[in-house]
Write a protein that holds these residues in place. Structure first.
Motif, mmCIF file in Angstrom:
data_model
loop_
_atom_site.group_PDB
_atom_site.id
_atom_site.type_symbol
_atom_site.label_atom_id
_atom_site.label_comp_id
_atom_site.label_asym_id
_atom_site.label_seq_id
_atom_site.Cartn_x
_atom_site.Cartn_y
_atom_site.Cartn_z
ATOM 1 N N UNK C 247 52.027 50.281 34.422
ATOM 2 C CA UNK C 247 51.256 50.698 33.553
ATOM 3 C C UNK C 247 51.344 50.864 32.281
ATOM 4 N N UNK C 248 50.712 51.482 31.324
ATOM 5 C CA UNK C 248 50.620 51.345 30.065
ATOM 6 C C UNK C 248 51.045 53.155 29.322
ATOM 7 N N UNK C 249 52.205 53.502 28.855
ATOM 8 C CA UNK C 249 52.456 53.960 28.890
ATOM 9 C C UNK C 249 52.732 54.083 26.141
ATOM 10 N N UNK C 279 54.404 50.551 25.251
ATOM 11 C CA UNK C 279 54.582 49.606 25.950
ATOM 12 C C UNK C 279 54.145 49.924 26.975
ATOM 13 N N UNK C 280 53.705 48.422 27.786
ATOM 14 C CA UNK C 280 53.652 47.966 29.473
ATOM 15 C C UNK C 280 54.978 48.365 30.489
ATOM 16 N N UNK C 281 55.165 48.573 31.656
ATOM 17 C CA UNK C 281 55.924 48.470 32.739
ATOM 18 C C UNK C 281 55.122 47.528 33.496
ATOM 19 N N UNK D 268 52.082 40.893 33.249
ATOM 20 C CA UNK D 268 51.450 41.589 33.768
ATOM 21 C C UNK D 268 50.678 42.144 33.009
ATOM 22 N N UNK D 269 50.909 43.515 33.453
ATOM 23 C CA UNK D 269 50.973 44.741 32.648
ATOM 24 C C UNK D 269 51.798 44.102 31.626
#
Lengths: 305, 305, 305, 305
Positions: C247-249, C279-281, D268-269
Motif C-alpha cells: 500500500x501507500x505510506x 512511498x509505496x510498499x 506495481x504500487x
C-alpha cells in the motif's frame, strides 16, 4: 568534416560516407539519401520542407529513425551483421575498419588466459541463448566492461536483450559519427553551480579547477575558477566552442577551504576536502550543467541542463 | 603511546604529557589530573566511580569539557595565548613545538609577496576587530585555506568569531592528541554500500578500489572489492584495526562497467564512468560508512554511521 | 490464500487458481503445473530437487520465467490477448474479472469528453503503429496516468514498446497474484534512518510519525517514533509481520524541531519544517529501508535495503 | 507599511516604529535613526552617500549590524531583556505585545502537566547554567519545538549558547519586521525544475500543483503546472509579486504518471507516486528555487537560487 559539407556532396559520396556507420547495413545510408532527396524535391511524406541537418545530433537522429522504423526482421539482420567479439579478439581481422580500432582500445588483447576462457564460454552461451552476437560499444570500455557486460546480460530475457542490442547498435553508430563528422556550429557548453547545503546558500568564493582527462592528447588543466556570489562562474561557460570537446573531464572543488572561510565546522582531517567530480561529455551539441551540492558531510552532483 | 599507558603514569608525567595540547595553558592538564585523582579516590562530584579513559576520543572529550566549563575570561586568555600566525610565518620560532610543525605543513613559506601582503593586512584587521589572534588548525590546510579562512571570518560578528576560535582551539588540541596518543584498542572501521538508484536495488558486482592518499608514507592501494548482492563488501569492513588510520582516502567505483552488466543505458562517453570519492578519516575510534548512491546520471555520498 | 496451501492442491485446482494471472493465457499455468510435477518427481532438467515455493515473490518469479522463456510469437500472442483499454471504457464488460476491477479504480469513467477523444485517438494511433493493444497496469493509476502513458509511449520504437508491454504484462500478473495469494510467512519489514547532513551525524531525538494512506480501509496513523542516538528507531522495524502490508505510506519527519534542539540555524519560517515522505510498499517479502538525509536546506530519500 | 514610507517619517515616529523589534532595547532604534540622519547629512563614517533602505531585508540587515557592532555587555543585556518563557506560560502578561502573540501560537497553553513540569525544570536548569533566559523564536514553533529546543540546547557550552541566543534574537526581530513592514517592491519569486535522474534529462510533461498551507487564511491551491521540455514551468515563476508571500507551501509532483509516460519501470504500487515537497518561504525579497531530482527510486530537493 562538417555535417552540412558532407550532406551536400553528390548522393553517391554521401552514401559512401554514411555506409559504415551501421555495421554492414548500406540500406540505412541508402534510405537516408533517398528520403533527403525526396524531401528536397518537396516529395516528403507531408510535402513540407524539411530543415537541413547541420549537427551530428541531427544526423544521428535521422539515421536512428530510419533504423527504428525498419521491421523486426531487418533489425535482427542488422544485429546479426555485427562481428563476434570473441572471434575478433583472436583474429583482429576482417572487421570493418571502425570496429577494429574500437576493439583494440578496449584492451581485449590483454585478457589473461582465464579471462579469455570465461569470455569464450559466456560468448558461446550468449549466442546459444539469443541466437545473435553479443554487441557492446567498446570505444570507452575496458576488458572489465566487456566481461561484466557479457556475464550480466546473459541473464536477460530475449526481448530485453534485443532492445539492449539495438541500443548498443545506435551507440556504436553515434561514436562513429562523432569520429567522422562535426556539427557546423557546435552549440554545446559546460556550466557549473555550487550550493552550500549546510548554510542554505550559493557557495561564494570557492576555488575550482577543470581538467581534461581524455582524449590523452589534449589532457591537462583547462580552467581555474572562483565562484561568484551566486555560486556560479563569472565569464560564462567553463567550456564552449572548440574547447567543448567530447571526452572525459574532472572538476576539482576546494570544499574545505570554502568552509574554512565561512567558519563552518569541519573535522581535523576534513571528511570532505578537495572533491573531484569526474564526468564525460558525449554530445558536442548539448548543454552540460554539472553542479555540486555540498555540506562538510555529504555531496551530490547530477547531469543538469 | 597508548592512552591508558599514558594516564597511569605518575601525575607529574601525565601533566607534562598533556600540557602542550591546549596552547600555553597548563591549567587544563592540571585540572584534568586533579579531577582524575579525586575520582579515583571516590571524591568525584557524585562519589561514583568513573570509567577509565582508554581512547583518544575519551581523552579529547575530558579535556574539552574542562575548557568548556571554564569562564569566559579563561577562554579569552586561552585564545590570546595562541601565537600570531602572521608573525610566525616571518619568524618560525618561539612556537610550541607542535605549532611549528603544523604551520610548515600549511606551506605558508610559499606565500607570494602579494599573498603575504594580503595576509598581513587581513591579520592586522582581524586583531583590530576582535582583539585576539586569528586561530586556525593548519595541519591539513594549505596557504589557500589560511588566506580564504582569514578573509571570510573577518566578516563575522565578535560572538560568532569567538565561538569559531574556540572550535579551532579544540580542533588543534585534537590533532595534537592524535599525533601523540593512540586508543588502547582503536574500534574504528570503514564500510561501504552501493545503491543503484536507476534500478532501485543494491548494485551487485560493482568493482571498487580503495586507495590511501595520505599520509604520504603509507599512500597506495589498500584494497580491491566487488560488491555482493546486497551492494556491500564481503568479508566485513574495508579497513579496521591497525589498517584504519587517520588520513585521506579515495574509493574508486567502476560505475559504467556495472551499468553495462545490467544493460542500463549510458551515453557513448558515459556521463559517469569511474567515480572517485575522496574522503578523510579523522577519528580512529569511529565507524565511517561512506556509501554511493548512483544512477548513470547522478550520484551522492555522505558520512554515514 | 497462502501460497503453499494453493500449490499443494490437486493439479487441476492449481491450474484454475493461476489461470487468470496472465490474461487469457492458460498455457502459462499449464506449463507451471507440469514443471512442478516433473520436478517433484525428480524429473527436473537436472534431476535435482527444487525448493518449494512459499512466497508470492517466488510464485511470481516462477511464472515470469515461464513467460520469459516462451517464443517471440507466444509473447506477441499474450500481448494481443489483452483487452483494448479504450473499448472497455465504453463497455466495461467481457473483461476477465480481474481487469474489470483494476480499470474501475483508474477512474477511467470520469474522463471528460475531450479526454476521451484524446484517449481514443491515441489508442487508435497506438494500435496502428504497434499492431497490439496498449497495455498498462492500472490498479494504482489515475486517468492522468493512462492518458500520459499512452501519449508518451506512442513515441517509442517498436522494440522498446514491445519490451515495455511485456513489463506491464508481468506487472499486471504481479498485482493479481497479490490480490489472490499471500506468502506463507511474509518476511518484509520497514526501517528508517535519519542522518543530519548539516552536522555530519545521526539525527538523535527526531520525532517521526508513520501513516498508512491506502488501501483506504486501513488508512491512519500506524506508529510514532523518536530516533535513537544512531538516528534509527528503537524497537526494530516500524512495520513487520501482518502490519507490513502492500500500500501507500507516509513518514512525517519533524525536522525543524530537531534542528531547534541542536541550535542549528533555520530561517524564521523554516525552509524545511515538517517533512512528509510518501512511498509505496509493493512487495510483502522485501525489506524496505526508507531513510532521510536532511539539513535545514535540503533533503533526500531513497529505496534502500 | 512600506519600508520607505516608514523610514521617511519624522525621527521620533521612526524610533517608535522600530522600538519593539529588539526586545526592550530602544537603543537599537535610537542608534539606527542617528546613523541614518548623519548619513543623509553626509556625516557618515566615510562621508559617502548611503543607499536608501527600501526592503525588509535591508531594514533587518541595518538593525542587525547595529546589534552585532555593540559590545559583549550590551548583547548580554539585550539577551537578558527577554521574558522568561516559562513564567509567561503561566501568566501570559506583561509581555511586549509582539511576544504575547508569538507565544500563544506555539500552543504552550496546551502543555500537559508532565510537559510543563519538564519545561519548568529544564528552564530553571538553563537559567542556572547560562545565567540568561532561554530564547527561541516561537512564531512557527509548536510545544514540541520548544521542549526539544530547551532540552537539546541545555547541553551546549556557554559560548555556543550565547551565539545561538543572539541568532534567535535576530530571528525574532526579523519575524516582527515581517509582521509590521513590507518591501517597497518585493522582488522575491518561486521557481521549479524537475530532473529525471533515471534517464538523465529534464522531466518533460510532469504535472505539478502548488498549494499554500499557511497562513491559514490564504491556504489553498495556488497553481497547476506542466513542465516544459526543459523540465521548467512555462510562463515564468510559479509565484511572484503579491502572490509571493511568506508562509508554508507544498509542491505536488505526479512522478509515477511521468515515468509511465516514458515507459520507465516502476513497481506495481510505485515506490514513488505523488511526491509532496513541503517548504517555507521566509524572505519576500529572495528568489526561491525549489527543484526536484527524481528517479522511480529516490528523490531530493534543495533551496536553490
Amino acid at each position: 568534416m562538417k555535417v552540412s559539407e558532407a550532406l551536400c556532396k553528390p548522393s553517391d559520396e554521401v552514401k559512401q560516407l554514411l555506409e559504415g556507420l551501421y555495421e554492414c547495413s548500406p540500406w540505412v545510408a541508402d534510405k537516408f539519401v533517398k528520403e533527403r532527396t525526396a524531401q528536397s524535391q518537396g516529395k516528403g511524406d507531408d510535402g513540407a520542407a524539411t530543415a537541413p541537418i547541420t549537427t551530428v545530433t541531427g544526423l544521428a537522429k535521422a539515421l536512428k529513425s530510419i533504423v527504428d522504423d525498419s521491421t523486426q526482421d531487418e533489425k535482427m539482420l542488422l544485429i546479426r551483421s555485427h562481428p563476434d567479439l570473441c572471434e575478433k579478439v583472436s583474429e583482429m581481422a576482417n572487421l570493418s575498419e571502425e570496429s577494429q580500432d574500437e576493439q583494440s582500445r578496449a584492451g581485449l588483447q590483454s585478457l589473461t588466459v582465464q579471462e579469455f576462457a570465461d569470455f569464450e564460454r559466456n560468448n558461446a552461451a550468449y549466442k546459444r541463448k539469443f541466437e545473435f552476437p553479443f554487441i557492446l560499444a567498446v570505444r570507452n570500455a575496458t576488458k572489465y566492461t566487456v566481461l561484466s557486460a557479457m556475464a550480466g546480460r546473459l541473464e536477460n530475457s530475449a526481448q530485453q536483450e534485443f532492445a539492449i542490442a539495438m541500443q548498443q547498435v545506435h551507440k556504436i553508430a553515434w561514436m562513429r559519427i562523432l569520429a567522422k563528422f562535426e556539427s557546423d556550429q557546435p552549440a554545446g557548453f559546460l556550466t557549473c553551480h555550487v550550493l552550500d547545503t549546510a548554510n542554505g546558500c550559493p557557495a561564494r568564493n570557492m576555488r575550482i579547477q577543470l581538467h581534461r582527462l581524455s582524449p590523452p592528447e589534449s589532457a591537462g588543466l583547462v580552467g581555474e575558477f572562483v565562484t561568484n556570489s551566486d555560486g556560479r562562474l563569472d565569464g560564462g561557460p567553463a567550456l564552449k566552442g572548440s574547447d567543448f570537446q567530447v571526452g572525459s573531464y574532472e572538476w576539482t572543488f576546494y570544499a574545505a577551504d570554502y568552509f574554512a572561510s565561512r567558519g563552518t565546522f569541519t573535522s581535523g582531517t576534513p571528511f570532505l576536502d578537495v572533491i573531484p567530480i569526474r564526468f564525460g561529455i558525449d554530445n558536442p551539441d548539448d548543454h552540460y550543467h554539472v553542479p555540486l551540492l555540498v555540506s562538510p558531510w555529504n555531496f551530490s552532483t547530477y547531469r543538469g541542463s
